[in-house]
Design an enzyme around this catalytic site. Structure first.
Site, short mmCIF file in Angstrom:
data_model
loop_
_atom_site.label_atom_id
_atom_site.label_comp_id
_atom_site.label_asym_id
_atom_site.label_seq_id
_atom_site.Cartn_x
_atom_site.Cartn_y
_atom_site.Cartn_z
N ALA A 74 42.78 38.48 33.36
CA ALA A 74 42.17 37.41 34.14
C ALA A 74 40.64 37.43 34.09
CB ALA A 74 42.65 37.48 35.58
N ASN A 154 42.46 38.08 46.70
CA ASN A 154 43.04 39.40 46.43
C ASN A 154 42.90 40.37 47.61
OD1 ASN A 154 40.40 38.70 45.11
ND2 ASN A 154 40.18 40.93 45.14
N CYS A 329 36.81 47.30 43.60
CA CYS A 329 35.47 47.33 43.03
C CYS A 329 34.45 47.69 44.09
CB CYS A 329 35.09 45.98 42.42
SG CYS A 329 36.41 45.26 41.46
C1 LIG Z 1 42.86 41.51 39.39
C2 LIG Z 1 42.18 40.21 39.51
C3 LIG Z 1 41.35 39.73 38.48
C4 LIG Z 1 41.07 40.54 37.23
O1 LIG Z 1 42.19 40.59 36.42
P1 LIG Z 1 42.25 41.56 35.13
O2 LIG Z 1 43.46 41.10 34.42
O3 LIG Z 1 42.36 42.93 35.68
O4 LIG Z 1 41.00 41.33 34.36
C5 LIG Z 1 40.76 38.51 38.64
N1 LIG Z 1 40.97 37.77 39.75
C6 LIG Z 1 41.75 38.18 40.77
C7 LIG Z 1 41.94 37.31 41.95
C8 LIG Z 1 42.38 39.42 40.67
O5 LIG Z 1 43.14 39.83 41.68
#
Ligand SMILES: *Cc1c(COP(=O)(O)O)cnc(C)c1O
Length: 394
Positions: A74, A154, A329
């Site tokens: 993502a 998230n 993070c």
């Molecule tokens: C985990 C997450 C991402 C990042 O995804 P990756 O596949 O780890 O790069 C981006 N946006 C949200 C809302 C997430 O929860």
């Protein structure tokens, strides 16, 4: 035996064994390069990718599988969606709208564009974490080319009014990107009825593998002119060069298929477990607060503030219950979560917050264990806190 309870599924999920089994042949036996289709090794891999692309398209209601681009996750999907669209529409305007509680993978590309001549408006959120659609409407200007607002947060699980945002963007003639990483497979997503032009998703948040994701890019009504940011062999119709991660892509397709097929029942099950967690904790402990939206929320997420406790010290006390304080993070930086701050929480309360995020493999026993562990630990830490003692006396 030591019980280990994993309640950090918004950070990553265990791969479903059915997903792993679907991927397994594509490492050693069916190892072909999907772009080398002059022989059956390559054609076999290509077929697997075609199938996965259809699975992804179906899971989000895309009109055609051609609208799906496979990525490394993502973070990359968000980067292509935001920077690629900015490049494709820079001659039309330099204004982008987003909001304060986005994932860093949206915040940072927007910040990058701001350093390169674009103007970025960051909408605030209310106490429950939702934006105000009227504020969005007012923020759209003649030169607005993109609105990027996540489907589900998230950290707190709050759902944004995505269909309404889609309607506003359509009526004002601007593109709408949504980071749906936490939403796909958990709540119904339909890019057509929700007016979504670009959508990001990731494998490892939905019991699929890490290092693979997808970006939906609308091709009709309107056709989105998004430019690729990785240049090379012209894979994925030029949008994303690089040899395809065939096992990962197969796993992503399978993970989405499983999640969407079982969504209704699983969402009800997770909601029951999540609500039992809240009920169990709030019946044993005073001074705890649920963050985010009470109802417009992901079925698996409960972000809870425990007053008079510092979240990190709470977490250290229960090594066998895996949770997160703030986002992964920001907990590395030990700064109060910017998401919780955006809701209006004080630094102190933001520091005393824990995210519980449930997943497919959690059982009622896990939840009972977590209630016991957390409430005992909180009570103990509060006993040692003079502030709590003073509050009890007054
Ligand atoms: C985990 C997450 C991402 C990042 O995804 P990756 O596949 O780890 O790069 C981006 N946006 C949200 C809302 C997430 O929860």
């Amino acid at each position: 035996m030591q019980l280990r309870v994993y309640l950090d599924n918004n950070a990553t999920t265990p791969c479903d064994p059915r997903v792993f089994e679907a991927m397994r042949p594509y490492f050693c036996e069916r190892f072909g390069n999907a772009a080398s289709n002059s022989h059956s090794f390559g054609r076999d891999a290509e077929e697997a990718v075609v199938k996965a692309r259809e699975q992804v398209a179906k899971a989000i209601g895309a009109g055609t599988a051609k609208e799906i681009v496979f990525t490394s996750g993502a973070t990359e999907s968000n980067n292509i969606a935001i920077k690629g669209t900015a490049a494709g529409y820079a001659d039309k305007g330099l204004h982008i709208i987003t909001q304060q509680t986005e994932h860093k993978a949206v915040i940072d590309p927007c910040w990058y564009l701001e350093q390169h001549g674009f103007r970025v408006t960051r909408l605030g959120v209310g106490r429950t974490g939702q934006i105000n659609p009227n504020e969005l409407d007012n923020a759209i200007a003649d030169d607005t080319i993109l609105v990027s607002i996540m489907t589900a947060n998230n950290e707190i699980g709050t759902l944004q009014p995505v269909a309404e945002i889609g309607r506003i963007c359509k009526s004002r003639g601007t593109l709408f990107h949504t980071d749906a990483t936490q939403a796909v497979g958990k709540i119904p997503i339909d890019v057509e009825s929700m007016g979504i032009d670009l959508l990001s998703l990731s494998g490892h948040k939905i019991h699929g593998p890490k290092g693979v994701g997808a970006l939906y890019i609308r091709r009709k009504n309107p056709r989105v002119h998004c430019e690729g940011i990785l240049h090379g062999g012209g894979h994925e119709r030029g949008m994303r060069s690089g040899t395809l991660n065939v096992p990962g892509i197969v796993g992503l397709g399978k993970a989405l298929e499983i999640a969407v097929a079982g969504m209704e029942a699983e969402s009800a099950r997770l909601t029951r477990l999540r609500d039992r967690l809240w009920e169990g904790l709030s019946s044993r402990l005073s001074d705890i607060f649920l963050n985010g939206h009470p109802t417009e929320r992901l079925p698996n997420t409960a972000n809870i503030s425990f007053r008079y406790i510092e979240g990190e010290s709470l977490i250290m006390g229960f090594g066998d219950v895996a949770v997160s304080s703030g986002s992964a993070c920001s907990s590395a930086l030990l700064e109060p979560s910017y998401v919780l701050r955006a809701l209006g929480l004080s630094d102190e309360l933001a520091h005393s917050s824990i995210r519980f995020s449930l997943g497919r493999f959690n059982t009622p026993e896990d939840i009972e264990y977590a209630i016991e562990r957390v409430s005992t630990r909180v009570a103990k830490l509060r006993e040692m806190n003079p502030l709590y003692e003073m509050a009890q006396e007054s």
